[in-house]
Design a protein around this motif. Structure first.
Motif, PDB file in Angstrom:
ATOM      1  N   SER A  54       0.835  -1.210   0.000  1.00  0.00           N
ATOM      2  CA  SER A  54       0.000   0.000   0.000  1.00  0.00           C
ATOM      3  C   SER A  54       0.860   1.245   0.000  1.00  0.00           C
ATOM      4  O   SER A  54       0.840   2.031   0.929  1.00  0.00           O
ATOM      5  CB  SER A  54      -0.919  -0.017   1.232  1.00  0.00           C
ATOM      6  N   ARG A  64      -9.519  -4.603   6.756  1.00  0.00           N
ATOM      7  CA  ARG A  64     -10.204  -3.315   6.962  1.00  0.00           C
ATOM      8  C   ARG A  64      -9.201  -2.219   7.314  1.00  0.00           C
ATOM      9  O   ARG A  64      -9.349  -1.067   6.888  1.00  0.00           O
ATOM     10  CB  ARG A  64     -11.273  -3.459   8.034  1.00  0.00           C
ATOM     11  N   PHE A 124      -7.623  -1.070   3.924  1.00  0.00           N
ATOM     12  CA  PHE A 124      -8.397  -0.113   3.137  1.00  0.00           C
ATOM     13  C   PHE A 124      -8.583   1.216   3.861  1.00  0.00           C
ATOM     14  O   PHE A 124      -8.663   2.268   3.219  1.00  0.00           O
ATOM     15  CB  PHE A 124      -9.767  -0.708   2.789  1.00  0.00           C
ATOM     16  N   PRO A 126      -7.792   4.287  -1.262  1.00  0.00           N
ATOM     17  CA  PRO A 126      -7.914   3.023  -1.995  1.00  0.00           C
ATOM     18  C   PRO A 126      -8.197   3.175  -3.482  1.00  0.00           C
ATOM     19  O   PRO A 126      -8.201   2.187  -4.207  1.00  0.00           O
ATOM     20  CB  PRO A 126      -9.078   2.323  -1.287  1.00  0.00           C
ATOM     21  N   SER A 184      -1.087  -0.860  -4.945  1.00  0.00           N
ATOM     22  CA  SER A 184      -1.797  -1.508  -3.851  1.00  0.00           C
ATOM     23  C   SER A 184      -2.122  -2.960  -4.200  1.00  0.00           C
ATOM     24  O   SER A 184      -2.698  -3.234  -5.249  1.00  0.00           O
ATOM     25  CB  SER A 184      -3.087  -0.747  -3.539  1.00  0.00           C
ATOM     26  N   LYS A 219     -13.660  -5.454   0.139  1.00  0.00           N
ATOM     27  CA  LYS A 219     -13.411  -4.557  -0.993  1.00  0.00           C
ATOM     28  C   LYS A 219     -14.724  -4.051  -1.586  1.00  0.00           C
ATOM     29  O   LYS A 219     -14.853  -2.857  -1.905  1.00  0.00           O
ATOM     30  CB  LYS A 219     -12.587  -5.282  -2.064  1.00  0.00           C
ATOM     31  N   VAL A 229     -16.197  -1.440   0.783  1.00  0.00           N
ATOM     32  CA  VAL A 229     -15.457  -0.183   0.716  1.00  0.00           C
ATOM     33  C   VAL A 229     -15.794   0.575  -0.565  1.00  0.00           C
ATOM     34  O   VAL A 229     -15.908   1.807  -0.564  1.00  0.00           O
ATOM     35  CB  VAL A 229     -13.942  -0.458   0.792  1.00  0.00           C
ATOM     36  N   ILE A 255     -11.908   0.852  -6.860  1.00  0.00           N
ATOM     37  CA  ILE A 255     -10.881   0.512  -5.888  1.00  0.00           C
ATOM     38  C   ILE A 255      -9.665  -0.021  -6.648  1.00  0.00           C
ATOM     39  O   ILE A 255      -9.791  -0.907  -7.494  1.00  0.00           O
ATOM     40  CB  ILE A 255     -11.390  -0.550  -4.894  1.00  0.00           C
TER      41      ILE A 255
END
Length: 220
Positions: free
Chosen positions: A51, A114, A117, A122, A138, A155, A158, A166
């Protein structure tokens, strides 16, 4: 304007790496490989995430209850024994990643996802903040189908909060290469670094504000 210009130049110069490239993408043979499952040791399990700059990600996860250690390294590419200099060109296929050693009785894999993200933008493709290039892309790595289903579920949840797609790739874990010693605990050991002050610390503080219930008592 002059102050803004100097700040921008400073962030670029002191970024986690300056040679960002966008040429490398994950090779099909890696994306389609069978995942490698890492066995638990003394009740501790391992998870792998990419990330952006690993200095930032390592510090975020080390503040989470149930995480024993966060190790910086490289994963997702096709080159054996990658060095920082090689990875930083974007030609190895690797992304700067972290190995999370955690107690599943304290923190679940889903919670770690979690955290993943919730501690980044993201939707940013090939990078986070000032760090740009495929080596900063990512990725969430799964070791079995249960983990893959968990990742896809989170995902999808989110994604409802964003108007853009994303960006995170979901890839089968293959191998993690530990980064050079000087990268380990970099944020903790280099608080004077302009990049750490301007990028890493604000990122971890934003995460801590968002997830106070997940923090260790001594979270730095």
């Amino acid at each position: 304007m002059k102050r803004l210009f100097l700040t921008t130049i400073s962030l670029i110069f002191f970024a986690c790496g300056n040679n960002a490239q966008n040429k490398t993408v994950t090779k099909p043979e890696i994306a389609n490989a069978d995942p490698v499952e890492v066995p638990a040791e003394n009740g501790m399990e391992k998870a792998y995430f990419a990330s952006g700059c690993f200095w930032c990600v390592e510090a975020v996860y080390e503040s989470v209850k149930g995480v024993e250690e966060s190790i910086s390294g490289y994963a997702g590419g096709h080159t054996k024994n990658p060095t920082y200099e090689q990875s930083n060109t974007g030609r190895t296929g690797h992304a700067e990643s972290v190995e999370i050693i955690y107690d599943p009785n304290v923190v679940s894999f889903e919670t770690l996802v979690r955290v993943y993200f919730g501690s980044q933008n993201p939707t940013q493709v090939n990078g986070q903040g000032p760090d740009r290039g495929s080596q900063y892309r990512s990725i969430i790595f799964y070791q079995n189908q249960e983990q893959k289903q968990t990742i896809e579920k989170v995902k999808a949840e989110v994604a409802k909060d964003y108007n853009k797609p994303i960006a995170a790739e979901v890839l089968p874990f293959q191998k993690f290469w530990v980064a050079e010693d000087y990268h380990q605990d970099y944020e903790r050991n280099h608080l004077e670094n302009p990049y750490i002050r301007s990028v890493s610390i604000p990122r971890i503080n934003k995460f801590k504000k968002k997830f106070p219930e997940l923090l260790k008592e001594n979270a730095h």
